[in-house]
Design a protein around this motif. Structure first.
Motif, PDB file in Angstrom:
ATOM      1  N   ALA A 176       0.832  -1.195   0.000  1.00 13.89           N
ATOM      2  CA  ALA A 176       0.000   0.000   0.000  1.00 13.89           C
ATOM      3  C   ALA A 176       0.872   1.253   0.000  1.00 13.89           C
ATOM      4  CB  ALA A 176      -0.922   0.000   1.204  1.00 13.89           C
ATOM      5  N   TYR A 177       0.448   2.281  -0.747  1.00 12.71           N
ATOM      6  CA  TYR A 177       1.223   3.517  -0.863  1.00 12.71           C
ATOM      7  C   TYR A 177       1.256   4.262   0.472  1.00 12.71           C
ATOM      8  CZ  TYR A 177       2.885   7.986  -2.703  1.00 12.71           C
ATOM      9  OH  TYR A 177       3.612   9.114  -2.952  1.00 12.71           O
ATOM     10  N   PHE A 178       0.095   4.359   1.114  1.00 13.26           N
ATOM     11  CA  PHE A 178       0.038   5.021   2.410  1.00 13.26           C
ATOM     12  C   PHE A 178       0.152   3.978   3.520  1.00 13.26           C
ATOM     13  CE2 PHE A 178      -2.319   8.181  -0.172  1.00 13.26           C
ATOM     14  CZ  PHE A 178      -1.527   9.285   0.100  1.00 13.26           C
ATOM     15  N   PRO A 179       1.056   4.172   4.492  1.00 11.30           N
ATOM     16  CA  PRO A 179       1.168   3.235   5.616  1.00 11.30           C
ATOM     17  C   PRO A 179      -0.181   3.111   6.335  1.00 11.30           C
ATOM     18  CG  PRO A 179       3.021   4.766   5.597  1.00 11.30           C
ATOM     19  CD  PRO A 179       2.039   5.270   4.582  1.00 11.30           C
ATOM     20  N   GLY A 180      -0.523   1.899   6.709  1.00 12.92           N
ATOM     21  CA  GLY A 180      -1.789   1.700   7.394  1.00 12.92           C
ATOM     22  C   GLY A 180      -2.922   1.329   6.475  1.00 12.92           C
ATOM     23  N   GLY A 181      -2.639   1.222   5.167  1.00 12.01           N
ATOM     24  CA  GLY A 181      -3.663   0.800   4.218  1.00 12.01           C
ATOM     25  C   GLY A 181      -4.663   1.888   3.901  1.00 12.01           C
ATOM     26  N   VAL A 182      -5.887   1.481   3.553  1.00  9.48           N
ATOM     27  CA  VAL A 182      -6.913   2.432   3.132  1.00  9.48           C
ATOM     28  C   VAL A 182      -7.476   3.148   4.351  1.00  9.48           C
ATOM     29  CG1 VAL A 182      -9.084   2.726   1.898  1.00  9.48           C
ATOM     30  CG2 VAL A 182      -7.491   0.931   1.189  1.00  9.48           C
ATOM     31  N   ARG A 183      -7.190   4.415   4.446  1.00  6.43           N
ATOM     32  CA  ARG A 183      -7.714   5.239   5.533  1.00  6.43           C
ATOM     33  C   ARG A 183      -7.844   6.668   5.015  1.00  6.43           C
ATOM     34  NH1 ARG A 183      -3.825   8.576   7.304  1.00  6.43           N
ATOM     35  NH2 ARG A 183      -1.635   8.034   6.887  1.00  6.43           N
ATOM     36  N   PRO A 184      -8.769   7.442   5.571  1.00  2.00           N
ATOM     37  CA  PRO A 184      -8.907   8.836   5.129  1.00  2.00           C
ATOM     38  C   PRO A 184      -7.636   9.634   5.412  1.00  2.00           C
ATOM     39  CG  PRO A 184     -10.858   8.129   6.315  1.00  2.00           C
ATOM     40  CD  PRO A 184      -9.823   7.060   6.528  1.00  2.00           C
ATOM     41  N   VAL A 185      -7.230  10.434   4.459  1.00  6.10           N
ATOM     42  CA  VAL A 185      -6.037  11.263   4.623  1.00  6.10           C
ATOM     43  C   VAL A 185      -6.447  12.716   4.817  1.00  6.10           C
ATOM     44  CG1 VAL A 185      -4.546   9.727   3.300  1.00  6.10           C
ATOM     45  CG2 VAL A 185      -5.787  11.548   2.117  1.00  6.10           C
ATOM     46  N   SER A 186      -5.556  13.469   5.412  1.00  9.46           N
ATOM     47  CA  SER A 186      -5.775  14.903   5.603  1.00  9.46           C
ATOM     48  C   SER A 186      -5.008  15.670   4.531  1.00  9.46           C
ATOM     49  CB  SER A 186      -5.327  15.338   6.998  1.00  9.46           C
ATOM     50  OG  SER A 186      -3.964  14.994   7.204  1.00  9.46           O
ATOM     51  N   ILE A 187      -5.644  16.705   4.006  1.00 12.40           N
ATOM     52  CA  ILE A 187      -5.095  17.449   2.879  1.00 12.40           C
ATOM     53  C   ILE A 187      -4.904  18.915   3.241  1.00 12.40           C
ATOM     54  CG2 ILE A 187      -5.463  18.147   0.485  1.00 12.40           C
ATOM     55  CD1 ILE A 187      -5.077  15.139   0.825  1.00 12.40           C
ATOM     56  N   TRP A 188      -3.715  19.424   3.023  1.00 14.99           N
ATOM     57  CA  TRP A 188      -3.450  20.854   3.147  1.00 14.99           C
ATOM     58  C   TRP A 188      -3.717  21.513   1.790  1.00 14.99           C
ATOM     59  CZ3 TRP A 188      -2.726  24.649   6.560  1.00 14.99           C
ATOM     60  CH2 TRP A 188      -2.240  25.867   6.093  1.00 14.99           C
ATOM     61  N   VAL A 189      -4.569  22.515   1.763  1.00 12.68           N
ATOM     62  CA  VAL A 189      -4.884  23.221   0.520  1.00 12.68           C
ATOM     63  C   VAL A 189      -3.935  24.409   0.402  1.00 12.68           C
ATOM     64  CG1 VAL A 189      -6.636  24.390  -0.835  1.00 12.68           C
ATOM     65  CG2 VAL A 189      -7.287  22.497   0.679  1.00 12.68           C
ATOM     66  N   GLU A 190      -3.054  24.343  -0.578  1.00 16.39           N
ATOM     67  CA  GLU A 190      -1.973  25.316  -0.733  1.00 16.39           C
ATOM     68  C   GLU A 190      -2.422  26.502  -1.589  1.00 16.39           C
ATOM     69  OE1 GLU A 190       1.134  27.442  -0.434  1.00 16.39           O
ATOM     70  OE2 GLU A 190       1.110  25.518   0.642  1.00 16.39           O
ATOM     71  N   LYS A 191      -2.247  27.697  -1.049  1.00 17.92           N
ATOM     72  CA  LYS A 191      -2.625  28.906  -1.785  1.00 17.92           C
ATOM     73  C   LYS A 191      -1.424  29.696  -2.297  1.00 17.92           C
ATOM     74  CE  LYS A 191      -7.070  29.650   0.561  1.00 17.92           C
ATOM     75  NZ  LYS A 191      -7.908  30.590   1.355  1.00 17.92           N
ATOM     76  N   GLY A 192      -0.265  29.499  -1.701  1.00 16.52           N
ATOM     77  CA  GLY A 192       0.899  30.297  -2.070  1.00 16.52           C
ATOM     78  C   GLY A 192       1.722  29.729  -3.202  1.00 16.52           C
ATOM     79  N   TYR A 193       1.808  28.380  -3.275  1.00 16.35           N
ATOM     80  CA  TYR A 193       2.585  27.714  -4.309  1.00 16.35           C
ATOM     81  C   TYR A 193       1.641  27.045  -5.307  1.00 16.35           C
ATOM     82  CZ  TYR A 193       6.641  28.224  -1.229  1.00 16.35           C
ATOM     83  OH  TYR A 193       7.645  28.722  -0.437  1.00 16.35           O
ATOM     84  N   HIS A 194       2.139  26.880  -6.538  1.00 12.83           N
ATOM     85  CA  HIS A 194       1.348  26.209  -7.574  1.00 12.83           C
ATOM     86  C   HIS A 194       2.178  25.107  -8.209  1.00 12.83           C
ATOM     87  CE1 HIS A 194      -1.819  29.201  -7.275  1.00 12.83           C
ATOM     88  NE2 HIS A 194      -0.872  30.125  -7.269  1.00 12.83           N
TER      89      HIS A 194
END
Length: 366
Positions: A176-194
């Motif tokens: 699995a790509y994310f440790p711990g398998g399928v679980r909801p991830v938290s997302i930071w929404v970036e406004k300064g960088y593109h």
């Protein structure tokens, strides 16, 4: 992209020092993403004089590269990512390699690199997997990750397209790509960088796009988030994509929305496959701009029921939380949603040969 042709013959040069079977088995028992590699790699060379030539599978090992190689100075390179899956009968298959071949050709065109035919691309995968088939794991959520890539190898410091290019495929057994398998991830929404901008290389799968995401990704981790989501460079108002995945929103009425593919968004193979499966299941699918302000309101009111990210490495990952300057919201109580998990199960069942492949997406490699 050139039209399909007779696949080339890859000359096999076996390694004299394959990893012992016992050591390989231990690595396959608990594979980690992108840290262990198989015994061989596929390789093809290109020059302006000879075109594509020297098709071979050779021992995996370091590349000899001149310090003046163009890729080290001007980042003229592209790559792809897809997986090989072991089916219950022991055979090995990959998922929609023609789509990866087509995107690889589009990326090559944008980066002024030579286009590799679909036949050459697919045969390079088959040739490598055929010799390293024992490296394909069989555990739950495991696969052999295939990484085709192409880079400018000419020894030349002038600013122009390289006259010499190397194409390779390497392979890594993964879990699995994310440790711990399928679980909801938290997302930071970036406004300064593109990540990318209109007219840039966002629609090409090149390393520069990912390099641009690394600093905001690191800053997202510092803020306790798993991934970063980028907004459009023109207005800073609309969702585009994560550092390496596309993003989708599931409304309470079952409608699924995703940002449309533009020249600053990568057209994901997993993305297009999911949209097809959602349509098959009767969901209304809309490819349209998603304004961050509207999305936050819809999450708060319950108009948005689920969110998920998708890509080859992670397949489908539920999004449980969106964080940014001035907001911190939870999606679906930070639990995986039913639409997300149903489509993820269907897609992975097709990839692992557990249910019929009605769209003929799978291609046998070994």
């Amino acid at each position: 992209m050139s039209t399909p042709s007779t696949p080339p013959a890859f000359e096999l040069h076996r390694t004299d020092t394959p990893l012992p079977a016992g050591e390989r088995a231990a690595l396959l028992a608990e594979p980690r993403f992108g840290t262990v590699f198989t015994d061989h790699m596929a390789r093809v060379s290109w020059t302006t004089v000879d075109g594509w030539h020297a098709y071979r599978v050779e021992p995996y090992g370091p590349l000899r590269m001149d310090p003046a190689s163009a890729v080290l100075h001007y980042a003229q390179e592209i790559f792809e990512g897809l997986k090989a899956y072991r089916h219950p009968d022991g055979s090995v298959w990959t998922f929609r390699p023609q789509a990866n071949a087509a995107r690889f050709a589009r990326s090559a065109q944008r980066l002024a690199l030579p286009e590799l035919s679909e036949a050459d691309f697919v045969e390079s995968l088959r040739a490598l997997v055929d010799v390293d088939r024992d490296w394909v794991p069989s555990g739950e959520e495991t696969s052999l990750y295939l990484r085709p890539f192409m880079y400018a190898s000419e020894k030349f410091l002038g600013v122009r397209a390289s006259h010499e290019v190397e194409y390779l495929v390497i392979a890594s057994p993964v879990g699995a790509y994310f440790p711990g398998g399928v679980r909801p991830v938290s997302i930071w929404v970036e406004k300064g960088y593109h990540r990318a901008s209109p007219g840039g290389t966002g629609a090409a799968k090149c390393g520069g796009n990912y390099a641009a995401s690394l600093l905001p990704q690191a800053q997202a981790h510092e803020r306790g988030c798993d991934q970063v989501c980028f907004l459009d460079a023109s207005t800073g108002s609309y969702l585009e994509e994560l550092g390496g995945m596309n993003v989708m929103v599931v409304d309470a009425d079952g409608t699924v929305r995703t940002p449309p593919v533009t020249d600053s968004i990568l057209e994901g193979v997993t993305r297009s496959s999911i949209l097809q499966l959602l349509t098959d299941a009767g969901h209304e699918v809309r490819e349209e701009p998603i304004a961050l302000a509207d999305l936050l309101t819809d999450i708060e009111t319950g108009a948005v029921a689920e969110m998920f990210a998708c890509g080859t490495a992670a397949v489908m990952t539920p999004i449980g939380r969106l964080v940014g300057d001035g907001f911190d919201v939870t999606v679906n109580g930070s639990t995986p949603g039913p639409v997300t998990m149903a489509i993820r199960t269907e897609l992975t069942d097709i990839q692992y040969g557990r249910r019929p492949d009605r769209h003929a997406w799978m291609r046998r490699l070994a």
